[in-house]
Enzyme design. Structure first.
Site, PDB file in Angstrom:
ATOM      1  N   GLY A 110       0.871  -1.142  -0.028  1.00 50.73           N
ATOM      2  CA  GLY A 110      -0.154  -0.081  -0.072  1.00 50.73           C
ATOM      3  C   GLY A 110       0.868   1.267   0.222  1.00 50.73           C
ATOM      4  N   GLY A 112       0.788   5.402   1.503  1.00 51.40           N
ATOM      5  CA  GLY A 112       0.113   6.393   2.577  1.00 51.40           C
ATOM      6  C   GLY A 112       0.567   7.726   1.924  1.00 51.40           C
ATOM      7  CG  PHE A 114       4.362  11.937   4.595  1.00 52.74           C
ATOM      8  CD1 PHE A 114       4.099  13.124   3.791  1.00 52.74           C
ATOM      9  CD2 PHE A 114       3.837  11.826   5.924  1.00 52.74           C
ATOM     10  CE1 PHE A 114       3.618  14.030   4.428  1.00 52.74           C
ATOM     11  CE2 PHE A 114       3.099  12.929   6.424  1.00 52.74           C
ATOM     12  CZ  PHE A 114       2.922  14.027   5.656  1.00 52.74           C
ATOM     13  CB  VAL A 117       3.328  -0.254   3.237  1.00 51.73           C
ATOM     14  CG1 VAL A 117       3.601  -1.434   4.127  1.00 51.73           C
ATOM     15  CG2 VAL A 117       3.210   1.027   3.829  1.00 51.73           C
ATOM     16  CE  LYS A 133       3.739   5.012   5.730  1.00 54.05           C
ATOM     17  NZ  LYS A 133       2.541   5.535   6.449  1.00 54.05           N
ATOM     18  CG  ASP A 239      -5.541  10.391   6.193  1.00 55.61           C
ATOM     19  OD1 ASP A 239      -6.735  10.525   5.536  1.00 55.61           O
ATOM     20  OD2 ASP A 239      -4.648   9.821   5.515  1.00 55.61           O
ATOM     21  NE  ARG A 243      -7.801   7.663   2.212  1.00 59.62           N
ATOM     22  CZ  ARG A 243      -8.603   8.321   2.719  1.00 59.62           C
ATOM     23  NH1 ARG A 243      -9.851   8.119   2.178  1.00 59.62           N
ATOM     24  NH2 ARG A 243      -8.371   9.642   3.079  1.00 59.62           N
ATOM     25  CG  ASN A 244      -5.552   5.658   6.092  1.00 62.02           C
ATOM     26  OD1 ASN A 244      -5.016   5.274   5.229  1.00 62.02           O
ATOM     27  ND2 ASN A 244      -5.836   6.812   5.895  1.00 62.02           N
ATOM     28  CG  ASP A 257      -1.565   6.569   6.303  1.00 66.47           C
ATOM     29  OD1 ASP A 257      -0.608   7.351   6.618  1.00 66.47           O
ATOM     30  OD2 ASP A 257      -1.727   6.209   5.195  1.00 66.47           O
TER      31      ASP A 257
END
Length: 342
Positions: A110, A112, A114, A117, A133, A239, A243-244, A257
């Protein structure tokens, strides 16, 4: 008589010779001092004069201040901590892992705000699977933001509904963070992948469904527990979205995240970083103000995502009109497939 006169002149001539010698030495010393002074003066002027390379760096700083030069003491610390490859900062020494114990795979799990991963493994006493990450860009700003994310995670005590931080290392001026590996990916993609089966199940008589109402409620409870833990720690996530949220092997939901997270009671955003527009509370949309209650609003949007199996919030409304609509009192209606009890 002649002899007497000669004896008188000899000492006078001697005094004259000595005076001449002394004067000559003094003149020579003066000349040497002047020469040395000129050399030193020229050297100083040469050193202080701007060179072509320095001028180019200064121009670059003006054009892109985020990638050149030192803008703050924080960035200076990060450049010293990362670019000089001296290891993790002092506050993170207890989380340091050795680069040779870390294996990074090509598989991308995935991306994020910044970081990116990837799947990987960590060998300490035995080999274990981890998610690794790392920062996507090499700019000073990206490195600073990524280090802030790492520091935020280091302040969170372990919790079953928050993705676990295992450790980190710096290799060739790049920060790598090892995280708990969760095999079922993020909640949004998982919900969307089950949507076709869900639609078939709704039309069948046997009532068999890949995700029951109990499953959906459990997702919500897990997320609420994780966010309650973050709130008690004094962290604003900023956030929170499906999705997180990552899912473990048993579908336990865990908050992940922390790229936009801040450890403050109230945070005012000053930067122009990307924000999750459709998940933001009204005060965040209109005043760039974030607090724990702003995360509660985002949690409500996540519940809507869960009930709709991963739909995008506020369908049919343009992002630029959203803040005005919300201020006028608009709220999303109950999803069609959502029971009144839910």
């Amino acid at each position: 008589m002649f002899k007497y006169a000669g004896a008188t002149d000899a000492p006078n001539n001697g005094h004259v010779n000595v005076a001449a010698i002394i004067l000559g030495v003094l003149l020579a010393i003066a000349v040497i001092v002047i020469i040395i002074g000129c050399v030193v003066w020229r050297k100083r002027n040469s050193d202080s004069a701007p060179k072509l390379d320095d001028q180019l760096i200064e121009i670059s700083n003006v054009r892109d201040p985020s990638t050149h030069g030192i803008e703050s003491p924080i960035i200076e610390d990060i450049e010293r901590d990362i670019n000089e490859d001296i290891g993790l900062p002092a506050w993170a020494k207890g989380l340091e892992i050795q680069w040779q114990n870390l294996t990074i795979e090509d598989k991308v799990l995935g991306k994020g705000i910044f970081g990116e991963v990837r799947a990987g493994s960590l060998e300490i006493r035995e080999m274990s699977k981890v998610a690794i990450k790392t920062v996507k860009g090499a700019t000073t700003t990206a490195s600073e933001d990524f280090l802030v994310e790492f520091k935020t995670m280091s302040q969170i005590k372990p919790h079953p509904n928050v993705v676990g931080l295992i450790g980190a290392c710096i290799h060739k001026a790049v920060l790598y963070i090892a995280l708990e590996y969760l095999p079922n990916g993020n909640l949004r993609d998982y919900l969307r992948s089950t949507r076709p089966q869900q639609q078939v199940a709704m039309k069948s008589d046997d009532g068999v469904s890949p995700l029951t109402s109990s499953n959906l409620l459990t997702f919500g409870i897990d997320i609420a527990r994780g966010m309650d833990h973050l709130s008690d720690t004094g962290i604003i996530h900023r956030d929170l979205a499906a999705r997180n949220i990552l899912l473990g092997e048993d579908l336990t939901a865990k908050i992940s995240d922390f790229g936009l997270s801040r450890g403050e009671d109230i945070y005012f955003q000053k930067s122009k970083n990307r924000v999750p527009f459709r998940w933001l509370a009204i005060e965040s949309l209109t005043r760039r103000m974030y607090k724990s209650k702003s995360d509660v609003w985002s949690f409500g949007i996540v519940l809507w995502e869960i009930a709709t199996f991963g739909a995008t919030p506020y369908p049919g409304i343009q992002s630029k009109l959203l803040a005005k609509r919300l201020q006028e009192g608009y709220r999303m209606p109950k999803p069609e497939n959502c029971a009144d009890e839910m």
